[in-house]
Write an enzyme that holds these catalytic residues in place. Structure first.
Site, mmCIF file in Angstrom:
data_model
loop_
_atom_site.group_PDB
_atom_site.id
_atom_site.type_symbol
_atom_site.label_atom_id
_atom_site.label_comp_id
_atom_site.label_asym_id
_atom_site.label_seq_id
_atom_site.Cartn_x
_atom_site.Cartn_y
_atom_site.Cartn_z
ATOM 1 N N THR A 189 26.596 12.253 -26.908
ATOM 2 C CA THR A 189 25.241 12.814 -26.967
ATOM 3 C C THR A 189 24.882 12.952 -28.446
ATOM 4 O O THR A 189 25.770 12.985 -29.300
ATOM 5 C CB THR A 189 25.184 14.203 -26.310
ATOM 6 O OG1 THR A 189 26.079 15.063 -27.022
ATOM 7 C CG2 THR A 189 25.592 14.151 -24.857
ATOM 8 N N GLU A 334 24.341 12.049 -20.223
ATOM 9 C CA GLU A 334 25.235 12.566 -19.181
ATOM 10 C C GLU A 334 24.949 11.961 -17.810
ATOM 11 O O GLU A 334 25.688 12.169 -16.857
ATOM 12 C CB GLU A 334 25.100 14.091 -19.089
ATOM 13 C CG GLU A 334 25.758 14.841 -20.240
ATOM 14 C CD GLU A 334 24.829 15.101 -21.407
ATOM 15 O OE1 GLU A 334 23.847 14.341 -21.550
ATOM 16 O OE2 GLU A 334 25.079 16.040 -22.175
ATOM 17 N N LYS A 445 7.232 30.790 -25.593
ATOM 18 C CA LYS A 445 7.040 31.898 -24.671
ATOM 19 C C LYS A 445 6.036 32.874 -25.265
ATOM 20 O O LYS A 445 6.366 33.665 -26.140
ATOM 21 C CB LYS A 445 8.380 32.593 -24.403
ATOM 22 C CG LYS A 445 8.547 32.928 -22.959
ATOM 23 C CD LYS A 445 9.964 33.315 -22.640
ATOM 24 C CE LYS A 445 10.043 33.724 -21.186
ATOM 25 N NZ LYS A 445 11.331 34.220 -20.796
ATOM 26 N N TRP A 450 5.162 30.910 -20.198
ATOM 27 C CA TRP A 450 5.620 29.685 -20.845
ATOM 28 C C TRP A 450 4.453 28.732 -21.117
ATOM 29 O O TRP A 450 3.612 28.505 -20.250
ATOM 30 C CB TRP A 450 6.640 28.966 -19.965
ATOM 31 C CG TRP A 450 7.982 29.638 -19.979
ATOM 32 C CD1 TRP A 450 8.288 30.813 -20.608
ATOM 33 C CD2 TRP A 450 9.173 29.186 -19.359
ATOM 34 N NE1 TRP A 450 9.598 31.120 -20.415
ATOM 35 C CE2 TRP A 450 10.177 30.143 -19.646
ATOM 36 C CE3 TRP A 450 9.502 28.073 -18.586
ATOM 37 C CZ2 TRP A 450 11.482 30.009 -19.192
ATOM 38 C CZ3 TRP A 450 10.798 27.948 -18.132
ATOM 39 C CH2 TRP A 450 11.785 28.900 -18.429
HETATM 40 P P1 ADP Z 1 20.367 14.301 -26.252
HETATM 41 O O1 ADP Z 1 20.361 15.125 -24.999
HETATM 42 O O2 ADP Z 1 21.626 14.427 -27.016
HETATM 43 O O3 ADP Z 1 19.120 14.455 -27.073
HETATM 44 P P2 ADP Z 1 19.859 12.057 -24.564
HETATM 45 O O4 ADP Z 1 19.474 10.713 -25.016
HETATM 46 O O5 ADP Z 1 20.870 12.184 -23.535
HETATM 47 O O6 ADP Z 1 20.336 12.768 -25.840
HETATM 48 O O7 ADP Z 1 18.545 12.856 -24.196
HETATM 49 C C1 ADP Z 1 18.314 13.443 -22.964
HETATM 50 C C2 ADP Z 1 17.124 14.328 -23.058
HETATM 51 O O8 ADP Z 1 15.972 13.609 -23.499
HETATM 52 C C3 ADP Z 1 16.712 14.912 -21.745
HETATM 53 O O9 ADP Z 1 17.492 16.024 -21.395
HETATM 54 C C4 ADP Z 1 15.245 15.269 -22.010
HETATM 55 O O10 ADP Z 1 15.121 16.474 -22.719
HETATM 56 C C5 ADP Z 1 14.808 14.152 -22.918
HETATM 57 N N1 ADP Z 1 14.096 13.126 -22.139
HETATM 58 C C6 ADP Z 1 14.567 11.948 -21.705
HETATM 59 N N2 ADP Z 1 13.604 11.256 -21.059
HETATM 60 C C7 ADP Z 1 12.493 12.033 -21.068
HETATM 61 C C8 ADP Z 1 11.152 11.889 -20.556
HETATM 62 N N3 ADP Z 1 10.745 10.797 -19.928
HETATM 63 N N4 ADP Z 1 10.298 12.913 -20.753
HETATM 64 C C9 ADP Z 1 10.684 14.029 -21.415
HETATM 65 N N5 ADP Z 1 11.895 14.208 -21.922
HETATM 66 C C10 ADP Z 1 12.811 13.230 -21.762
#
Ligand code: ADP
Length: 548
Positions: A189, A334, A445, A450
């Protein structure tokens, strides 16, 4: 009485079987790569499978044994593709590393995964030279190029040449069959919330993810597609496309390091690409280039956009001006990464175009193999009414249940079942369309209510003078937190604070309108191109909002 058992063959789900299938049934289908060296390279699935077998032999010759990790620092290209299959297929573990991370983080990740071999593109030679001393687990450094491009001098001890390693082998190698639960690859990640953590995929999870992701309600991939993954192979395995493309026998086009709008556009056209996938920021570049030069795409039909929220204005531009179907998707490292995609159900076909769009702008519905729920602060499931927000949790065949080398489980028990907490906040409507409103750490918040930072950013992005926008929380004496909008203007544009705030009128509830706007030259991004809100909040920690 004994139970009647099914009488069906059992074949462990092996990653190598995808390439073997492609080599037999799509033998002459092409894999085209724009190389780091600048030229265009063409190969086929038949050739790629043979060379992947040679990669497996070469790795064994270097002393790698089952379970050993092979790191890659590489762009999207055929050599990286061969390494995916050559390593995983021979029971080694392909560890793709994001070269955009801080150098210290890269060295840390290599150590955490205990990579034994490190394969890298020419671009990263200086980086690897600098880091070699800090990567004690690495016994062999392999430069992914031919003899002619090997450096005359290097600080790396015994630097090996990829093409020489491959050419030295005869390909007389049978793909082994082993436990499908064995580790196949590792992706870390990005570490925006602490040290990076390694998601360890298995052969089984990878194949099931590939099955699901090619389905019509997902990426809808077929043998008539020409697929160009803009999303890097070091970003959650290019969202699984190197596997799904082989599964359906689709032509693959790899852009190498050339990810600017012009290069992508030229490749879309010259290779007649039908399907692409990438984060919103790369589409900004492509859209700007096409608009500035008054160009249209002739073969591209659809694109998956995800990784961060796709602004509705970008979806509209791609659909209305370029005739593309935009599939908004949500996922995570994940989750291998696919979780949800936005596709309409039959009953939605009669809705007005506006109502359809509002659905398609959401992050979408889960594909079979994943389930999701939203939970409140007390851990109870929240209603699917499209309004109530909750912490998004998921479970499924390609969701992690732990991290590389960490004993603690990230899972959470809800209703007697294990769920993975995503760290995202979302709503789910009665039809199962999920919409991310925030990351739990990014919510604003205000007076206990929210405000969705994504909603605020989407409105700003729809303003014609705005290039990029981020909404963050700022301390407020009365409301605890209030939104501050940080904006990058498009070149030559002079939109003011008041004009932007007025733009929110009628587009969002009045109390949610940001308290102030700050203009900056650029916004901080993570290694995967996402807004780095943590850094922004740090930067504006002492910002004083206007009192009226
Ligand atoms: P990291 O969590 O380390 O930033 P990831 O590439 O696994 O790396 O990112 C996952 C996160 O990216 C998700 O938990 C979400 O917050 C965000 N994310 C992914 N796709 C979308 C989407 N289409 N819209 C909004 N957020 C997104």
């Amino acid at each position: 009485m004994s139970t009647l058992m099914g009488q069906m063959m059992t074949m462990p789900l092996m990653i190598s079987s995808l390439l073997v299938h492609a080599a037999r049934h799509a033998a002459d289908t092409e894999i085209v790569s724009k190389r780091v060296e600048g030229d265009l390279h063409r190969t086929t699935y038949r050739e790629a499978e043979l060379r992947s077998r040679k990669v497996a032999q070469a790795m064994a010759r270097l002393g790698c044994v089952a379970g050993d990790r092979v790191g890659t620092l590489a762009w999207n290209g055929y050599r990286h593709f061969e390494l995916y299959y050559g390593t995983s297929g021979s029971q080694l573990v392909c560890h793709t590393i994001n070269p955009r991370l801080f150098p210290e983080q890269i060295a840390w990740i290599v150590g955490d995964a205990a990579d034994r071999v490190l394969c890298f593109d020419l671009t990263f030679l200086p980086l690897v030279e600098k880091l070699a001393a800090h990567m004690p687990t690495v016994q062999h450094f392999v430069l992914m190029t031919d003899r002619a491009h090997m450096p005359a001098q290097t600080g790396l001890p015994n630097l090996l040449c990829y093409e020489e390693l491959v050419e030295a082998e005869n390909g007389d190698y049978a793909w082994p069959v082993f436990d499908e639960m064995s580790a196949s690859s590792i992706c870390y990640t990005s570490g925006t919330t602490g040290n990076p953590k390694g998601a360890v995929y298995s052969h089984r999870s990878t194949i099931l993810h590939a099955f699901a992701s090619t389905m019509p309600d997902a990426m809808d991939c077929s043998s008539s597609d020409v697929i160009l993954p803009v999303v890097p192979m070091f970003h959650v395995n290019a969202w699984g496309l190197p596997y799904s493309a082989a599964m359906v026998g689709a032509k693959l086009v790899f852009p190498g390091p050339h990810l600017d709008g012009k290069s992508l556009y030229e490749l879309f056209e010259s290779e007649q690409v039908t399907f692409s996938a990438g984060v919103p920021t790369v589409w900004l570049g492509a859209i700007n280039f096409m608009k500035a030069n008054n160009l249209k795409v002739t073969s591209l039909k659809r694109t998956v956009i995800g990784g961060s929220a796709c602004p509705p204005s970008m979806m509209r531009t791609l659909e209305d001006e370029f005739g593309l179907e935009v599939i908004h998707a949500w996922g995570m490292t994940e989750l291998s990464p696919l979780g949800t995609l936005s596709k309409l159900k039959a009953k939605h076909k009669s809705l007005s175009p506006e109502a359809q769009h509002r659905l398609l702008e959401k992050q979408g519905r889960v594909i079979y193999g994943i389930d999701m729920a939203i939970v409140g602060d007390d851990g109870t499931e929240q209603p699917w009414d499209g309004k109530t927000t909750g912490d998004l949790v998921v479970r499924g065949q390609w969701v992690v249940n732990g991290y590389m080398g960490r004993p603690e489980s990230p899972l959470q028990q809800i209703g007697g079942q294990d769920w993975f907490p995503t760290g995202d906040v979302a709503t789910i409507d009665a039809d199962g369309f999920m919409q991310i409103t925030d990351r739990s750490k990014d919510v604003i918040k205000s007076g206990g209510e929210w405000i969705s930072s994504i909603d605020l950013e989407n409105v700003a992005m729809a303003h014609p003078s705005v290039m990029e926008a981020a909404a963050i929380s700022c301390a407020h004496p009365k409301w605890d937190e209030r939104p501050l909008l940080v904006v990058v203007r498009k070149a030559g544009q002079s939109v003011t604070r008041d004009e932007l705030l007025a733009f929110y009128d009628g587009r969002i509830a009045k109390w949610q309108i940001p308290d102030d706007v700050v203009f900056v030259d650029e916004l901080p991004h993570t290694a995967t191109g996402k807004l780095q809100k943590l850094k922004l909040r740090e930067q504006f920690k002492h910002y004083v909002l206007p009192t009226i």
